[in-house]
Motif scaffolding. Structure first.
Motif, mmCIF file in Angstrom:
data_model
loop_
_atom_site.group_PDB
_atom_site.id
_atom_site.type_symbol
_atom_site.label_atom_id
_atom_site.label_comp_id
_atom_site.label_asym_id
_atom_site.label_seq_id
_atom_site.Cartn_x
_atom_site.Cartn_y
_atom_site.Cartn_z
ATOM 1 N N PRO A 53 0.821 -1.217 0.000
ATOM 2 C CA PRO A 53 0.000 0.000 0.000
ATOM 3 C C PRO A 53 0.855 1.268 0.000
ATOM 4 N N LEU A 54 0.460 2.226 -0.840
ATOM 5 C CA LEU A 54 1.217 3.460 -0.967
ATOM 6 C C LEU A 54 1.275 4.222 0.350
ATOM 7 N N PHE A 55 0.204 4.163 1.125
ATOM 8 C CA PHE A 55 0.192 4.858 2.415
ATOM 9 C C PHE A 55 1.293 4.332 3.327
ATOM 10 N N ASP A 56 1.448 3.001 3.361
ATOM 11 C CA ASP A 56 2.482 2.406 4.210
ATOM 12 C C ASP A 56 3.876 2.820 3.753
ATOM 13 N N LEU A 57 4.093 2.898 2.444
ATOM 14 C CA LEU A 57 5.399 3.322 1.925
ATOM 15 C C LEU A 57 5.691 4.772 2.303
ATOM 16 N N PHE A 58 4.684 5.644 2.173
ATOM 17 C CA PHE A 58 4.892 7.055 2.528
ATOM 18 C C PHE A 58 5.081 7.213 4.042
ATOM 19 N N TRP A 59 4.317 6.445 4.828
ATOM 20 C CA TRP A 59 4.455 6.527 6.282
ATOM 21 C C TRP A 59 5.841 6.056 6.704
ATOM 22 N N PHE A 60 6.293 4.953 6.136
ATOM 23 C CA PHE A 60 7.635 4.455 6.450
ATOM 24 C C PHE A 60 8.695 5.483 6.074
ATOM 25 N N SER A 61 8.565 6.080 4.884
ATOM 26 C CA SER A 61 9.551 7.071 4.434
ATOM 27 C C SER A 61 9.554 8.297 5.334
ATOM 28 N N LEU A 62 8.360 8.708 5.794
ATOM 29 C CA LEU A 62 8.275 9.856 6.699
ATOM 30 C C LEU A 62 8.998 9.555 8.014
ATOM 31 N N VAL A 63 8.756 8.367 8.562
ATOM 32 C CA VAL A 63 9.414 7.980 9.822
ATOM 33 C C VAL A 63 10.927 7.902 9.627
ATOM 34 N N ALA A 64 11.363 7.291 8.509
ATOM 35 C CA ALA A 64 12.791 7.121 8.251
ATOM 36 C C ALA A 64 13.487 8.468 8.052
ATOM 37 N N ASN A 65 12.865 9.355 7.288
ATOM 38 C CA ASN A 65 13.479 10.670 7.058
ATOM 39 C C ASN A 65 13.492 11.522 8.322
#
Length: 364
Positions: A80-92
């Motif tokens: 899911p795109l939401f999970d990818l964006f959420w993960f990227s937000l947390v990582a950044n």
């Protein structure tokens, strides 16, 4: 005997691949620290744009992932795109938080915040996944934290802004490492495949926001920096090492756990101290050596504790059976041989209930 040979061969292959993953992570992580020291230090190329440099790292990683997918070397599974964006937000946020923490805090408090990631990961794993830990594993974690603390902590100056930055950094870094493992299991996706999906998002956001963040951190504009051929060479080397560092991080967490990655990952701290002493004339005191010895002992105790937990959870030998080797009698035995057996979580000592199949071995 044939069954024992197959089981033994599988365990040997697993040990070799696990050791290879750890070796790749340690070598690439220590290597990138040494290279980045040359890139960003005043005595080197003085390229002090850490956030933008991380954007370069993920951009190269994304390109490698795209090429691998284009050549058909890695399959693509939907996430899911939401999970990818959420993960990227947390990582950044983790990356920016770490840079802010290093800028606002003393070196001693910065090291304390990094060491606190191990207990924070344990607590988050317990809250999010209801995982518990054996007494031996807790003892090993305490030994590693104390040992690395003796090695690295020098002064302790705390301020409110620095404390806030460190708190955000530790929480986001811990969450990111937990997500790496949970996403791989949740979506049945490989480590490199997950990295290939998240790297483009992280690269794009860091390359856009990175120059502004770096300007806020050190007051320097990257557009005013004069690149030299030597700087370009070392930045390229840093990006190449970052690909292996990112791949091995996802691979190690996928194979083991976020806690194991944190505990055994502190071997990199010991290696960095030793290489700094050998290559950069850094001082190495008795306190450093004592801390290294305690930390290394803690890592051995941790490995032993995990192995003890595994042995305690095993109720019988695993059997590898070739596909297509069943007879009608075997099928009948399998249908009647399904039992429910309590099995302990290999690392965390929590009882779960799983279905196991008893395969009766017939004498030839």
């Amino acid at each position: 005997m044939a069954v024992d040979a197959v089981v033994g061969g599988g365990e040997k292959r697993s040990f070799v691949s696990d050791s290879g993953a750890w070796a790749m992570n340690v070598i690439s992580s220590v290597g990138i620290i040494m290279v980045n020291k040359q890139v960003m230090s005043e005595s080197g190329y003085d390229f002090r744009f850490a956030t933008t440099l991380t954007g370069f790292h993920f951009a190269v990683t994304a390109i490698v992932g795209f090429v691998s997918s284009f050549l058909g070397n890695s399959a693509s599974k939907p996430v899911p795109l939401f999970d990818l964006f959420w993960f990227s937000l947390v990582a950044n946020t983790s990356i920016v938080g770490m840079n802010l923490s290093l800028m606002l805090n003393s070196v001693g408090f910065y090291q304390i915040s990094k060491l606190s990631m191990i207990p924070v990961v344990c607590v988050l794993e317990w809250v999010l996944h209801s995982k518990t830990y054996t007494r031996e594993i807790k003892t090993a974690v305490v030994m590693v934290v104390i040992g690395v603390g003796i090695c690295t902590i020098t002064d302790m100056k705390i301020n409110l802004r620095g404390l806030l930055a460190a708190t955000v950094a530790v929480l986001c870094t811990s969450l990111q490492q937990i997500y790496i493992g949970s996403f791989q299991k949740k979506y049945s996706i490989g480590s490199f495949e997950l990295l290939s999906k998240t790297a483009p998002i992280q690269a794009a956001s860091l390359l856009v926001l990175g120059p502004f963040i770096d300007y806020f951190l050190n007051g320097r504009n990257i557009l005013e920096y004069s690149l030299s051929s030597g700087c370009i060479l070392f930045v390229g080397l840093s990006c190449a090492l970052a690909v292996f560092c990112n791949m091995s991080q996802y691979l190690c967490i996928g194979r083991f756990s976020a806690v194991s990655f944190q505990v055994l990952g502190h071997m990199k701290t010991v290696c960095v101290l030793l290489l700094g002493w050998l290559l950069f004339d850094s001082s190495l005191t008795v306190k450093n050596v004592l801390g290294m010895l305690v930390a290394i002992c803690g890592m051995f105790v941790y490995s032993w504790a995990v192995e003890i937990a595994k042995q305690a959870s095993l109720k019988g030998p695993s059997v590898y059976v070739k596909e297509g080797s069943f007879t009608d009698e075997d099928v009948a035995l399998l249908k009647s041989g399904v039992v429910t057996t309590p099995v302990k979580d290999l690392e965390f000592g929590k009882d779960t209930t799983k279905q196991m199949i008893e395969v009766p071995l017939r004498s030839s």
